[in-house]
Design a protein around this motif. Sequence first.
Motif, PDB file in Angstrom:
ATOM      1  N   LEU A   1       0.792  -1.230   0.000  1.00 54.33           N
ATOM      2  CA  LEU A   1       0.000   0.000   0.000  1.00 54.33           C
ATOM      3  C   LEU A   1       0.833   1.294   0.000  1.00 54.33           C
ATOM      4  N   PRO A   2       1.827   1.442   0.874  1.00 52.43           N
ATOM      5  CA  PRO A   2       2.562   2.722   0.882  1.00 52.43           C
ATOM      6  C   PRO A   2       3.197   3.032  -0.469  1.00 52.43           C
ATOM      7  N   ILE A   3       3.667   1.999  -1.179  1.00 52.77           N
ATOM      8  CA  ILE A   3       4.298   2.195  -2.482  1.00 52.77           C
ATOM      9  C   ILE A   3       3.237   2.599  -3.509  1.00 52.77           C
ATOM     10  N   GLN A   4       2.090   1.908  -3.437  1.00 50.75           N
ATOM     11  CA  GLN A   4       0.997   2.208  -4.355  1.00 50.75           C
ATOM     12  C   GLN A   4       0.517   3.644  -4.171  1.00 50.75           C
ATOM     13  N   LEU A   5       0.444   4.043  -2.924  1.00 49.76           N
ATOM     14  CA  LEU A   5       0.001   5.399  -2.587  1.00 49.76           C
ATOM     15  C   LEU A   5       0.993   6.424  -3.125  1.00 49.76           C
ATOM     16  N   PHE A   6       2.259   6.123  -2.970  1.00 47.28           N
ATOM     17  CA  PHE A   6       3.319   7.005  -3.437  1.00 47.28           C
ATOM     18  C   PHE A   6       3.248   7.147  -4.965  1.00 47.28           C
ATOM     19  N   ASP A   7       3.092   6.009  -5.637  1.00 47.48           N
ATOM     20  CA  ASP A   7       2.979   6.028  -7.092  1.00 47.48           C
ATOM     21  C   ASP A   7       1.768   6.873  -7.530  1.00 47.48           C
ATOM     22  N   TYR A   8       0.690   6.684  -6.823  1.00 48.31           N
ATOM     23  CA  TYR A   8      -0.561   7.384  -7.164  1.00 48.31           C
ATOM     24  C   TYR A   8      -0.387   8.894  -7.028  1.00 48.31           C
ATOM     25  N   LEU A   9       0.262   9.293  -5.897  1.00 47.45           N
ATOM     26  CA  LEU A   9       0.385  10.721  -5.613  1.00 47.45           C
ATOM     27  C   LEU A   9       1.313  11.434  -6.587  1.00 47.45           C
ATOM     28  N   ARG A  10       2.160  10.661  -7.254  1.00 49.53           N
ATOM     29  CA  ARG A  10       3.061  11.290  -8.217  1.00 49.53           C
ATOM     30  C   ARG A  10       2.288  11.840  -9.424  1.00 49.53           C
TER      31      ARG A  10
ATOM     32  N   ALA B   1      -8.319   9.390   1.484  1.00 51.39           N
ATOM     33  CA  ALA B   1      -9.299   8.369   1.871  1.00 51.39           C
ATOM     34  C   ALA B   1      -8.605   7.037   2.144  1.00 51.39           C
ATOM     35  N   VAL B   2      -7.643   6.708   1.271  1.00 53.89           N
ATOM     36  CA  VAL B   2      -6.883   5.467   1.484  1.00 53.89           C
ATOM     37  C   VAL B   2      -6.147   5.538   2.810  1.00 53.89           C
ATOM     38  N   SER B   3      -5.500   6.687   3.049  1.00 56.97           N
ATOM     39  CA  SER B   3      -4.756   6.846   4.312  1.00 56.97           C
ATOM     40  C   SER B   3      -5.681   6.725   5.505  1.00 56.97           C
ATOM     41  N   THR B   4      -6.852   7.338   5.399  1.00 54.21           N
ATOM     42  CA  THR B   4      -7.803   7.285   6.511  1.00 54.21           C
ATOM     43  C   THR B   4      -8.194   5.834   6.803  1.00 54.21           C
ATOM     44  N   VAL B   5      -8.457   5.089   5.760  1.00 55.64           N
ATOM     45  CA  VAL B   5      -8.822   3.686   5.959  1.00 55.64           C
ATOM     46  C   VAL B   5      -7.673   2.931   6.618  1.00 55.64           C
ATOM     47  N   SER B   6      -6.454   3.228   6.173  1.00 52.95           N
ATOM     48  CA  SER B   6      -5.328   2.510   6.763  1.00 52.95           C
ATOM     49  C   SER B   6      -5.112   2.901   8.226  1.00 52.95           C
TER      50      SER B   6
END
Lengths: 259, 360
Positions: free
Chosen positions: A217-226, A235-240
């Motif tokens: 997840l942290p990598i996916q989130l990082f990729d997404y935010l780029r 929202a993803v962070s909140t769920v996590s």
Amino acid sequence: MRIATPLLAVFRTLVYVFLLAPILVVVLASLNAGNFLTFPPQGLSLRWFWTFLNNDIFLNAIAYSATLAACATAVSLVLGTMASLYFTRHAGKHAEAVRIGVLLPLILPEILTAIALLFFFYEIGVGTEHKIALFTGHVLMTLPFIFLNVNTSLQGRDDSIELAARTLGASRYTAFRRVTLPLIAPGLSTGAVFAFIISFDTFGISFILKGTGSAPLPIQLFDYLRFNFTPEAAAVSTVSILMTLVLVVAADLLFGRRD
Amino acid sequence: MTEVSLRSLQKLYGKTAALKAISLDVTHGEFVSLLGPSGCGKSTTLKCIAGFEDITDGRICFDNKDISRKLPEDRDIGMVFQSYALFPHMTVTQNLAFGLEMRRVPKADIARRVASAMEMVQLTPYADRYPKALSGGQQQRVALARALVIEPAILLLDEPLANLDAKLRDEMRGFIRDLQKRVGITTIYVTHDQNEAMTMSDRVVVMFDGEIAQAAAPEDVYNRPASERVARFVGNANILDLPVAGADAQGTTVTLPGGTPLHIAPCAAPARAGAPDRLRVMARPEQITLTGPGLGQLPGRIEKRYFSGGHVEYTVATECGALFVTGPTTQHVSEGDTVGLSFDPARLWPLPDPAPERAQ
């Protein structure tokens, strides 16, 4: 000398604000009705949670991270307990070597451990294509938390308790299962919660060792935010964050201090 | 009931000998204490018997069966630890039931045996308590009951009273002794407290430096010590080094300073090589009587007087050095008084020569 109570209350509040404000910002940002990740939110809405719940990439990443964390925690529980039993029952340089070896990933910057493992796995011809590199990294990162928590449970414990069980007819294994295991259960559960959260959240190790294909997840989130800057990331962070909270509260209810 | 036999038991830690080939036979139902200062090997002996330590050489036999290589759980022993080692996460009942569960005793029998063991140590009202909710003495009794409920072949006790306060310790001493007699179990008790060893045991085994210095009944260890070191470890001992005037089959005659002869009965101690010209004799403090000046066999002067409740302790300066004497509280003697000391020759005990390494 006692510090004036009102002053202490102010200080305490400030500490909590300092610790919790960033989390609150993320949670509030996830409720944003607008199209961009901004704070304060432009109107309240759960639409980004809905988007997230329909996004297989994130759902898969969460499942992947959870599986990885669970497996790494399971392996760490066994190895960490073994290391801790050895360390608390022996003195001298061997025990000290075990302690330093286990704690090294905690002491070194995460990125160093990651790079060392990267070199190692390429050197032995395995590389990062297999999940084994990533998995090993996560075990190494979580091991110290099991080790330290089990140590705390074992220290001050009377070694003769297990011997007493032996004289009463219990085999080495039975004595461990019936006597030592229940005594270190609090350390195991606290350590497991720590280990799971560390594995779930860790970035450096995963970033370097993840290879191709699905990512934690942290990598996916990082990729997404780029490439995207929508409140979906919040929202993803909140769920996590919620998942972590549920885990901690559940562990506390199940194994919390009862003494 | 079981006989325990240690045969040339040796234990090395690296190159250090913790036990130097000790041999000891404990008979059916006997209560034997291993007594000695810390590091003398008494605890190591117990650990070897329990199976917690591998022995380097020799054998341990229960009823003539060699059990030296058996695991602790297969030795059929009951053990009480100094720390009690109760299972903190189990109630008293669960603690007592543990050993029976391990032996796969049927549930109904477990309940019955646990109940009777609990009654034996008077803990029935505390059945559902956890160990931390019990006093030290109660924990001690749980530990005893837990060791005995499995009806082991032998009972091992490792300084079980060391963590109790003085009054409770005296109480538990009698309690353990009575219980042991009632159950009739062969018991080995480790202690550094000579008082405990003497009051509880059928036989006291005094150990120094990994060796048995003397194994005998408490009275014998106290009144007829095998060496000066035993004499000094077991109670207070006055050692008088006296010139020999003559010796015959009835014993040795020594001369006190001032010329009074004392006839000492012969002892089992090995005779000296060559013609003995001096003899070391031991007198316990209560075996010397204080009398008026000019009376008794040896003049002296009271240096210190300590009232200790039941009796009075004196340090008396004499030509044989300072002697430690106890007397009744009815006697009125003050510090500085000149007194006479009276010895009962029948109760003086001749000591063998000190060991060569300490004779220099």
